[in-house]
Design a protein around this motif. Structure first.
Motif, PDB file in Angstrom:
ATOM      1  N   GLN A 118       0.845  -1.198   0.000  1.00  0.00           N
ATOM      2  CA  GLN A 118       0.000   0.000   0.000  1.00  0.00           C
ATOM      3  C   GLN A 118       0.875   1.240   0.000  1.00  0.00           C
ATOM      4  N   PHE A 119       0.523   2.180  -0.850  1.00  0.00           N
ATOM      5  CA  PHE A 119       1.292   3.407  -1.029  1.00  0.00           C
ATOM      6  C   PHE A 119       1.231   4.276   0.212  1.00  0.00           C
ATOM      7  N   ILE A 120       2.417   4.769   0.646  1.00  0.00           N
ATOM      8  CA  ILE A 120       2.476   5.670   1.803  1.00  0.00           C
ATOM      9  C   ILE A 120       2.864   7.074   1.351  1.00  0.00           C
ATOM     10  N   PHE A 121       4.033   7.193   0.699  1.00  0.00           N
ATOM     11  CA  PHE A 121       4.542   8.494   0.272  1.00  0.00           C
ATOM     12  C   PHE A 121       5.302   8.347  -1.045  1.00  0.00           C
ATOM     13  N   GLN A 122       5.358   9.470  -1.772  1.00  0.00           N
ATOM     14  CA  GLN A 122       6.273   9.578  -2.894  1.00  0.00           C
ATOM     15  C   GLN A 122       6.984  10.914  -2.823  1.00  0.00           C
ATOM     16  N   TYR A 123       8.302  10.884  -3.046  1.00  0.00           N
ATOM     17  CA  TYR A 123       9.107  12.088  -3.093  1.00  0.00           C
ATOM     18  C   TYR A 123       9.831  12.161  -4.422  1.00  0.00           C
ATOM     19  N   TYR A 124       9.925  13.368  -4.941  1.00  0.00           N
ATOM     20  CA  TYR A 124      10.678  13.604  -6.171  1.00  0.00           C
ATOM     21  C   TYR A 124      11.421  14.912  -6.025  1.00  0.00           C
TER      22      TYR A 124
END
Lengths: 111, 114
Positions: B44-50
């Motif tokens: 399950q997706f928690i965070f995305q950083y770019y």
């Protein structure tokens, strides 16, 4: 709300035969669908993907079929090998890059 | 070439404690995502950083936070641990935040809360 569903928790096939893993989705905004394979104690490994504008993508023994009207995709593995035994996850991706995964299907290929 | 590396590999914590999980992406990858995988379920997706900025957040409580450093490595922090936080935490990296080629996952950190 489960946007990606893999209704078969497990599948067992004989070596050399075809394995068919199924996946249903509800989110029409997915622009790509990706299959991952996972061995115990390892992270998921990318296997194959398909764009939402395609209906088939093939890579060696692996082929993914997409039926948009039915919101259904399937992964075909031919011929199946014992090393293919793993958990297979179907996922959908929108332009945000976030992956929504199904619950996974455990494939066992018997020698 | 080193893949995505995560540390530690295993961790046991007590309820109420805080935990920090670390991830180093593949060299050249600027996007890092965090996923939680509970036994018997998909990640399950928690965070995305770019590029060091948060690009997405999943349906997780504020006890979960993350950040990305100038070298593109990342930390996931979880405060006030609950038994239900016991899971495999996966980090994934890619060149771009959204693409068809898939993300490369690390082997994960197995967190057990007792």
């Amino acid at each position: 709300d489960q946007q990606v569903k893999q209704n078969s928790p497990s599948l067992s096939v004989q070596e050399g035969r075809i394995s068919i893993l199924n996946c249903d989705y509800t989110n029409s905004m997915f622009d790509y669908f990706l299959w991952y394979k996972k061995y115990p104690a390892e992270g998921p490994t990318f296997l194959i993907s398909i764009s939402s504008i395609k209906d088939k993508n093939e890579d060696g023994r692996f082929t993914v079929f997409l039926n948009k009207s039915a919101k259904h995709l399937s992964l075909h593995i031919v011929p199946s090998q014992p090393g293919d035994s793993a958990v297979y996850f179907c996922s959908g991706s929108s332009n945000t890059g976030k992956l929504i995964f199904g619950q996974g299907t455990t494939l066992q290929v018997k020698p | 070439d080193a893949g995505v590396t995560q540390s530690p590999t295993h961790l046991i914590k007590t309820r109420g404690q805080h935990v920090t999980l670390r991830c180093s992406p593949i060299s050249g990858h600027k996007s890092v995502s965090w996923y939680q995988q509970v036994l018997g379920q998909g990640p399950q997706f928690i965070f995305q950083y770019y590029e060091k900025e948060e690009r997405g957040r999943g349906n997780f409580p504020d006890r979960f936070s993350a950040r990305q450093f100038p070298n593109y490595s990342s930390e996931l922090n979880v405060n006030a641990l609950l038994l239900g936080d016991s899971a495999l935490y996966l980090c994934a990296s890619s060149n771009l935040p959204g693409l068809s080629g898939g993300y490369t996952f690390g082997s994960g950190t197995r967190l057990t809360v007792v």
